[in-house]
Design a protein around this motif. Structure first.
Motif, mmCIF file in Angstrom:
data_model
loop_
_atom_site.group_PDB
_atom_site.id
_atom_site.type_symbol
_atom_site.label_atom_id
_atom_site.label_comp_id
_atom_site.label_asym_id
_atom_site.label_seq_id
_atom_site.Cartn_x
_atom_site.Cartn_y
_atom_site.Cartn_z
ATOM 1 N N LYS A 250 0.813 -1.216 0.000
ATOM 2 C CA LYS A 250 0.000 0.000 0.000
ATOM 3 C C LYS A 250 0.851 1.272 0.000
ATOM 4 C CE LYS A 250 -4.154 -1.816 0.153
ATOM 5 N NZ LYS A 250 -5.151 -1.578 -0.924
ATOM 6 N N SER A 251 2.155 1.112 0.030
ATOM 7 C CA SER A 251 3.053 2.262 0.146
ATOM 8 C C SER A 251 3.202 3.010 -1.169
ATOM 9 C CB SER A 251 4.434 1.807 0.628
ATOM 10 O OG SER A 251 4.348 1.234 1.911
ATOM 11 N N THR A 252 3.403 4.313 -1.049
ATOM 12 C CA THR A 252 3.686 5.172 -2.199
ATOM 13 C C THR A 252 5.162 5.123 -2.556
ATOM 14 O OG1 THR A 252 1.891 6.676 -1.591
ATOM 15 C CG2 THR A 252 3.607 7.565 -3.029
ATOM 16 N N PHE A 253 5.983 4.943 -1.514
ATOM 17 C CA PHE A 253 7.425 4.961 -1.721
ATOM 18 C C PHE A 253 8.089 4.201 -0.573
ATOM 19 C CE2 PHE A 253 11.683 6.787 -2.245
ATOM 20 C CZ PHE A 253 11.782 6.841 -3.634
ATOM 21 N N ALA A 254 9.356 3.820 -0.768
ATOM 22 C CA ALA A 254 10.102 3.135 0.285
ATOM 23 C C ALA A 254 11.539 3.634 0.323
ATOM 24 C CB ALA A 254 10.078 1.619 0.065
ATOM 25 N N VAL A 255 12.057 3.746 1.533
ATOM 26 C CA VAL A 255 13.466 4.061 1.748
ATOM 27 C C VAL A 255 14.037 2.878 2.508
ATOM 28 C CG1 VAL A 255 15.141 5.611 2.812
ATOM 29 C CG2 VAL A 255 13.003 6.525 1.856
ATOM 30 N N ALA A 256 15.023 2.205 1.922
ATOM 31 C CA ALA A 256 15.465 0.942 2.507
ATOM 32 C C ALA A 256 16.972 0.819 2.587
ATOM 33 C CB ALA A 256 14.905 -0.231 1.702
ATOM 34 N N LYS A 257 17.408 0.194 3.657
ATOM 35 C CA LYS A 257 18.809 -0.200 3.785
ATOM 36 C C LYS A 257 19.139 -1.175 2.667
ATOM 37 C CE LYS A 257 20.427 -3.754 4.996
ATOM 38 N NZ LYS A 257 20.653 -5.124 5.481
ATOM 39 N N SER A 258 20.317 -1.070 2.128
ATOM 40 C CA SER A 258 20.723 -1.972 1.058
ATOM 41 C C SER A 258 20.682 -3.416 1.538
ATOM 42 C CB SER A 258 22.147 -1.629 0.602
ATOM 43 O OG SER A 258 22.588 -2.529 -0.385
ATOM 44 N N GLY A 259 20.067 -4.285 0.724
ATOM 45 C CA GLY A 259 19.972 -5.690 1.096
ATOM 46 C C GLY A 259 18.840 -6.389 0.376
ATOM 47 N N THR A 260 18.507 -7.587 0.847
ATOM 48 C CA THR A 260 17.498 -8.413 0.204
ATOM 49 C C THR A 260 16.121 -7.760 0.203
ATOM 50 O OG1 THR A 260 18.717 -10.323 1.031
ATOM 51 C CG2 THR A 260 16.525 -10.742 0.160
ATOM 52 N N ILE A 261 15.869 -6.904 1.182
ATOM 53 C CA ILE A 261 14.549 -6.264 1.277
ATOM 54 C C ILE A 261 14.194 -5.530 -0.008
ATOM 55 C CG2 ILE A 261 15.515 -4.162 2.312
ATOM 56 C CD1 ILE A 261 12.028 -5.751 2.916
ATOM 57 N N SER A 262 15.199 -5.090 -0.749
ATOM 58 C CA SER A 262 14.940 -4.368 -1.999
ATOM 59 C C SER A 262 14.140 -5.211 -2.984
ATOM 60 C CB SER A 262 16.260 -3.933 -2.633
ATOM 61 O OG SER A 262 16.020 -3.215 -3.826
ATOM 62 N N LEU A 263 14.377 -6.526 -3.008
ATOM 63 C CA LEU A 263 13.613 -7.400 -3.900
ATOM 64 C C LEU A 263 12.146 -7.464 -3.490
ATOM 65 C CD1 LEU A 263 15.987 -10.426 -4.598
ATOM 66 C CD2 LEU A 263 15.261 -8.640 -6.189
ATOM 67 N N GLU A 264 11.889 -7.499 -2.191
ATOM 68 C CA GLU A 264 10.505 -7.495 -1.707
ATOM 69 C C GLU A 264 9.802 -6.202 -2.114
ATOM 70 O OE1 GLU A 264 9.251 -9.296 2.112
ATOM 71 O OE2 GLU A 264 11.393 -9.224 2.577
ATOM 72 N N ILE A 265 10.528 -5.099 -2.006
ATOM 73 C CA ILE A 265 9.950 -3.808 -2.372
ATOM 74 C C ILE A 265 9.612 -3.793 -3.860
ATOM 75 C CG2 ILE A 265 10.446 -1.331 -2.565
ATOM 76 C CD1 ILE A 265 12.237 -1.669 -0.052
ATOM 77 N N CYS A 266 10.523 -4.284 -4.675
ATOM 78 C CA CYS A 266 10.274 -4.351 -6.121
ATOM 79 C C CYS A 266 9.097 -5.274 -6.428
ATOM 80 C CB CYS A 266 11.512 -4.839 -6.855
ATOM 81 S SG CYS A 266 12.887 -3.665 -6.870
ATOM 82 N N ASN A 267 9.037 -6.387 -5.737
ATOM 83 C CA ASN A 267 7.951 -7.344 -5.975
ATOM 84 C C ASN A 267 6.598 -6.761 -5.612
ATOM 85 O OD1 ASN A 267 7.354 -10.022 -6.922
ATOM 86 N ND2 ASN A 267 6.802 -10.578 -4.825
ATOM 87 N N ALA A 268 6.601 -5.772 -4.705
ATOM 88 C CA ALA A 268 5.361 -5.090 -4.316
ATOM 89 C C ALA A 268 5.048 -3.925 -5.247
ATOM 90 C CB ALA A 268 5.468 -4.586 -2.880
ATOM 91 N N ASN A 269 5.888 -3.730 -6.276
ATOM 92 C CA ASN A 269 5.724 -2.638 -7.248
ATOM 93 C C ASN A 269 5.759 -1.260 -6.591
ATOM 94 O OD1 ASN A 269 5.540 -4.291 -9.521
ATOM 95 N ND2 ASN A 269 3.354 -4.617 -9.212
ATOM 96 N N VAL A 270 6.694 -1.103 -5.661
ATOM 97 C CA VAL A 270 6.834 0.171 -4.950
ATOM 98 C C VAL A 270 8.176 0.804 -5.332
ATOM 99 C CG1 VAL A 270 7.041 1.259 -2.671
ATOM 100 C CG2 VAL A 270 5.433 -0.638 -3.016
#
Length: 365
Positions: A250-270
């Motif tokens: 449901k997020s408009t945007f994400a700010v993330a520490k470099s790591g695997t979480i970036s793939l989850e963010i991409c998979n959520a189309n954010v």
């Protein structure tokens, strides 16, 4: 990537399937100066990095030997290890030396495409098969004639089935910016103060944004206390995995520490940006050894910066605000980033990682 981050690996499903001198000389002076600096860097590096790890490594070796002995005693047909290569692969190597009949299969290859590619030559001495998360990894292992199978990344499987009511977490009239400050205390200690300053800067310009820190139960209270001390109102902390996943989508945007979480963010189309900051010595070592230009797997695969990276000195509140503000005021940037990373991550996906992994195990029996 650590084992805890692979929360979408369905191990129960996998198991069930298997069951079915003088200083007048300028040159000498320069040599002395260089030598002195080298010694100083060594001493700082030793006492700041190496020394604290020696005891931990000794304890780790003891644990390795304990695990090795238990495995030898159990005498399985297959030793199936998952991630954490500095530990699990050393155990596998010890087991293979003593019991060559035990087949060794490892899930999640060490990132030899980032650094230490020479490790592959050593792996072929004790690994029977390795399961890969990314298709481009095959070239490194096939070159050394190591049996390998691309099974896809489990974090890119969409396992969320139930809709979750988040009205008690965030009002529907606010945009959500998801924030990931890391899973380690050291990362949280460094990145959270920077992120809180960034949030304050956003609040000066926008009044329709709610910030949500995604964390674990271990760090939840610490983050809440840090936010409370800064008297930031439009900010929450969540640790429930299902709620985290739903809020991210449901997020408009994400700010993330470099790591695997970036793939989850991409998979959520954010759309997102990546941040990271470590001490100078560690960063210097990484820069010396790393073979890749970028920190993010999407950027590494694309060979260009699709997801902006703010690392080290660039990782500050002002730069983060400027970059996020750029995306918020220009929706085309978000659309363009999403379109680009969707093309990249589609190649990381398979129908079902556990199905492919279990088939390798079954065929190895």
């Amino acid at each position: 990537m650590d084992l805890a981050s692979l929360k979408n690996i369905d191990l129960n499903d996998l198991i069930s399937k298997v069951k079915s001198g003088g200083f007048g000389d300028k040159k000498l002076l320069i040599k002395f100066g260089v030598g002195f600096v080298a010694i100083l860097i060594f001493l700082i590096g030793y006492y700041a990095i190496v020394s604290p790890k020696v005891k931990a490594q000794e304890e780790q070796i003891m644990i390795m030997d304990e695990n090795k002995n238990k495995i030898i005693e159990f005498n399985p047909d297959i030793l199936f290890s998952v991630d954490s290569p500095d530990f699990t692969l050393r155990v596998a190597e010890r087991v293979k030396k003593l019991k060559s009949n035990i087949k060794t299969i490892h899930y999640v290859a060490p990132q030899v495409w980032v650094w230490r590619e020479h490790r592959v030559k050593k792996l072929k001495n004790f690994l029977d098969h390795i399961l890969l998360l990314f298709p481009f990894e095959k070239q490194y292992f096939e070159k050394e004639n190591i049996n390998c199978t691309f099974v896809g990344h489990p974090l890119l499987e969409d396992n969320e089935k139930n809709k979750i009511d988040i009205r008690n977490v965030i009002s529907e009239d606010k945009k959500i910016i998801s924030i990931f400050s890391g899973s380690r205390s050291s990362e949280i200690n460094v990145l959270t103060p920077i992120l809180l300053k960034f949030i304050k800067m956003v609040e000066e310009k926008y009044n329709d944004i709610h910030f949500i820190f995604h964390t674990t139960n271990e760090h939840r209270e610490r983050l809440k206390n840090l936010i409370s001390k800064e008297e930031i109102k439009n900010c929450d902390v969540i640790s429930d995995e299902k709620i985290k996943s739903y809020i991210l989508k449901k997020s408009t945007f994400a700010v993330a520490k470099s790591g695997t979480i970036s793939l989850e963010i991409c998979n959520a189309n954010v759309p997102s940006i990546i941040i990271y900051k470590i001490n100078f010595i560690n960063f210097f070592i990484v820069k010396m050894l790393a073979k890749v230009k970028f920190a993010n797997i999407v950027n590494i695969t694309a060979g260009k910066e699709i997801i902006p990276e703010l690392l080290q000195e660039k990782c500050n509140a002002k730069n983060i605000f400027n970059k996020v503000d750029e995306f918020l005021t220009n929706p085309d940037l978000s659309t363009n980033q999403i379109n680009q990373f969707k093309e990249i991550i589609k190649d990381f996906k398979t129908d079902k990682s556990s199905d492919l992994a279990s088939s390798v195990l079954i065929n190895s029996l």
